[in-house]
Scaffold this active site. Structure first.
Site, mmCIF file in Angstrom:
data_model
loop_
_atom_site.group_PDB
_atom_site.id
_atom_site.type_symbol
_atom_site.label_atom_id
_atom_site.label_comp_id
_atom_site.label_asym_id
_atom_site.label_seq_id
_atom_site.Cartn_x
_atom_site.Cartn_y
_atom_site.Cartn_z
ATOM 1 N N HIS A 29 -31.072 31.327 -9.903
ATOM 2 C CA HIS A 29 -31.200 30.050 -9.180
ATOM 3 C C HIS A 29 -32.674 29.783 -8.893
ATOM 4 C CE1 HIS A 29 -29.743 26.686 -6.660
ATOM 5 N NE2 HIS A 29 -30.878 26.911 -6.008
ATOM 6 N N HIS A 68 -35.937 26.458 -9.725
ATOM 7 C CA HIS A 68 -36.150 25.067 -10.133
ATOM 8 C C HIS A 68 -37.529 24.906 -10.760
ATOM 9 C CE1 HIS A 68 -32.855 24.131 -7.300
ATOM 10 N NE2 HIS A 68 -33.544 24.752 -6.359
ATOM 11 N N TYR A 128 -36.864 13.602 -1.175
ATOM 12 C CA TYR A 128 -38.113 14.287 -0.802
ATOM 13 C C TYR A 128 -39.035 14.291 -2.011
ATOM 14 C CZ TYR A 128 -36.138 18.256 -3.415
ATOM 15 O OH TYR A 128 -35.598 19.041 -4.408
ATOM 16 N N THR A 182 -32.698 17.889 -6.951
ATOM 17 C CA THR A 182 -32.352 16.494 -6.651
ATOM 18 C C THR A 182 -33.559 15.560 -6.730
ATOM 19 O OG1 THR A 182 -32.649 16.922 -4.296
ATOM 20 C CG2 THR A 182 -30.408 17.129 -5.172
ATOM 21 N N ARG A 229 -24.379 20.278 -11.847
ATOM 22 C CA ARG A 229 -24.369 20.542 -10.406
ATOM 23 C C ARG A 229 -23.840 19.320 -9.664
ATOM 24 N NH1 ARG A 229 -29.567 21.647 -6.522
ATOM 25 N NH2 ARG A 229 -28.706 23.321 -5.264
ATOM 26 N N ARG A 234 -28.336 15.414 3.291
ATOM 27 C CA ARG A 234 -29.761 15.098 3.376
ATOM 28 C C ARG A 234 -30.411 15.067 1.990
ATOM 29 N NH1 ARG A 234 -32.218 20.005 2.528
ATOM 30 N NH2 ARG A 234 -30.732 21.680 2.904
ATOM 31 N N TYR A 256 -22.873 22.539 -4.315
ATOM 32 C CA TYR A 256 -23.736 22.822 -3.165
ATOM 33 C C TYR A 256 -23.223 22.018 -1.978
ATOM 34 C CZ TYR A 256 -28.117 23.781 -0.598
ATOM 35 O OH TYR A 256 -29.048 24.207 0.311
ATOM 36 N N HIS A 272 -25.477 29.479 -2.572
ATOM 37 C CA HIS A 272 -25.877 30.068 -1.286
ATOM 38 C C HIS A 272 -24.691 30.303 -0.338
ATOM 39 C CE1 HIS A 272 -29.266 28.516 -3.352
ATOM 40 N NE2 HIS A 272 -29.397 27.380 -2.717
ATOM 41 N N ASP A 332 -34.505 31.012 -5.729
ATOM 42 C CA ASP A 332 -34.625 29.628 -5.251
ATOM 43 C C ASP A 332 -36.071 29.132 -5.273
ATOM 44 O OD1 ASP A 332 -33.636 27.153 -4.442
ATOM 45 O OD2 ASP A 332 -33.977 27.581 -2.330
HETATM 46 C C1 0GY Z 1 -31.914 24.672 -3.188
HETATM 47 C C2 0GY Z 1 -31.760 23.984 -1.911
HETATM 48 C C3 0GY Z 1 -32.185 22.741 -1.557
HETATM 49 C C4 0GY Z 1 -32.582 21.706 -2.438
HETATM 50 C C5 0GY Z 1 -32.082 21.457 -3.659
HETATM 51 O O1 0GY Z 1 -31.849 20.216 -5.579
HETATM 52 C C6 0GY Z 1 -32.388 20.287 -4.481
HETATM 53 O O2 0GY Z 1 -33.143 19.419 -4.043
HETATM 54 O O3 0GY Z 1 -31.248 22.291 -4.222
HETATM 55 C C7 0GY Z 1 -32.160 22.418 -0.120
HETATM 56 O O4 0GY Z 1 -32.947 21.554 0.308
HETATM 57 O O5 0GY Z 1 -31.359 23.030 0.622
HETATM 58 O O6 0GY Z 1 -30.978 25.300 -3.673
HETATM 59 O O7 0GY Z 1 -32.995 24.604 -3.755
#
Ligand code: 0GY
Length: 316
Positions: free
Chosen positions: A33, A35, A51, A79, A126, A132, A159, A183, A264
């Site tokens: 996991h 990004h 964000y 996201t 996903r 949020r 998620y 998580h 993460d």
């Molecule tokens: C994570 C958790 C978060 C964000 C995202 O895709 C995302 O923006 O997953 C979070 O803000 O809790 O798994 O990276």
């Protein structure tokens, strides 16, 4: 640090120069996991994002992989890139087969577009229910996506926050492909691991043998934080994120063949501290306490879910 984009005020950047873990990773370990963010100048962030992060490129991710002792990555579409998977696909190509991907797609995705994603190394989509981070997508759209990805042998990563599981339980239980929960469904770790809230999550795993979970993100869930507890200081037994351990260890021990772990990195949206990824790796033996559990968590399980097709070819 984000090309033409201004970061969200208060954004914490990922930590450059993490410590080398003392935990010896088993051969073939997968960071399941993580990004990539942009770089924004090359892969712009999505207009609908909630964000704007600092950039975190594929090269920087692969440098972290090598420093920590991982062999492979599973890169999850963040996201902030919406359903534009270009940065993800670029990273998968650059990985030369050492990364798989989890994409975000919309209901109108075509079979040709899915085939291209598969070719690049995507093996799942996903669905995000964290308010949020995204606007809620109707369940009929999600079901349409499941019908399209099922023939490819893909899975769905979900998620959500623990308080939303009761409402989502039946919908999730009806999804006919493997499901991977991010998580541990974000438990409130100030509550009892034997209590009702985490009990519902454990029941979800028991009742649905197609459900897997990532036992990742202690830094996100922890209230005690990365430092040793006062009673540990001076004992030589100092551990990080101790309050998350009973939850994650419980899951690893009851469902050893359905757990995954990831850093993460680059840790979006953290508010109080940015973890040292080496310290995060040193958390693993607290939750997977034997060599066998560690091998399942870090090697066997992610290989089965993400590389079964290519591992079978290589072994033939
Ligand atoms: C994570 C958790 C978060 C964000 C995202 O895709 C995302 O923006 O997953 C979070 O803000 O809790 O798994 O990276």
């Amino acid at each position: 640090m984000s090309g033409p984009f201004e970061k969200t005020p208060g954004w914490l950047d990922w930590y450059d120069g993490p410590s080398i873990p003392t935990f010896r990773m088993p051969e073939g370990a997968v960071d399941a996991h993580c990004h990539v963010f942009g770089p924004g100048a090359e892969f712009p962030y999505a207009p609908e994002r909630k964000y704007t992060p600092c950039d975190a490129s594929a090269e920087q991710l692969f440098a972290l992989r090598d420093r920590l002792g991982f062999d492979r990555n599973v890169i999850v579409q963040a996201t902030c890139h919406g359903a534009d998977n270009t940065a993800l696909v670029d990273a998968l190509h650059r990985s030369e087969g050492r990364a798989r991907g989890v994409a975000t797609v919309r209901r109108d995705i075509t079979a040709e577009q899915l085939a291209e994603l598969h070719e690049a190394g995507v093996r799942g989509v996903r669905f995000n229910f964290v308010k949020r981070l995204v606007d809620r997508v109707p369940t009929d759209a999600l079901q349409e996506i499941v019908a399209k990805i099922a023939p490819l042998g893909w899975h769905v990563v979900i998620y959500f926050e623990a308080e939303d599981l009761p409402e989502l339980y039946d919908f999730f239980s009806g999804i006919p492909v493997p499901l991977v929960v991010d998580h541990m469904g974000r438990p409130d770790v100030t509550k009892d691991p034997d209590g009702l809230e985490f009990g519902l999550f454990l029941r979800f795993l028991r009742e649905n043998p197609n459900v897997w979970t990532k036992v990742s993100c202690p830094e996100r869930l922890s209230v005690s934080g990365p430092r040793a507890l006062p009673e540990e200081v001076g004992t030589g037994e100092q551990h990080a994120y101790t309050d998350v351990v009973p939850f994650a260890r419980r899951v690893v021990e009851e469902f050893p063949d359905r757990v995954l772990w990831g850093t993460d990195w680059p840790h979006p949206n953290l508010k109080d501290h940015m973890p040292d990824d080496g310290l995060l790796v040193d958390y693993i033996p607290q939750i997977a306490t034997t060599a066998e559990l560690q091998r399942k968590l870090l090697v066997d399980n992610p290989h089965r879910l993400y590389w079964a097709d290519s591992d079978a070819t290589e072994g033939a």
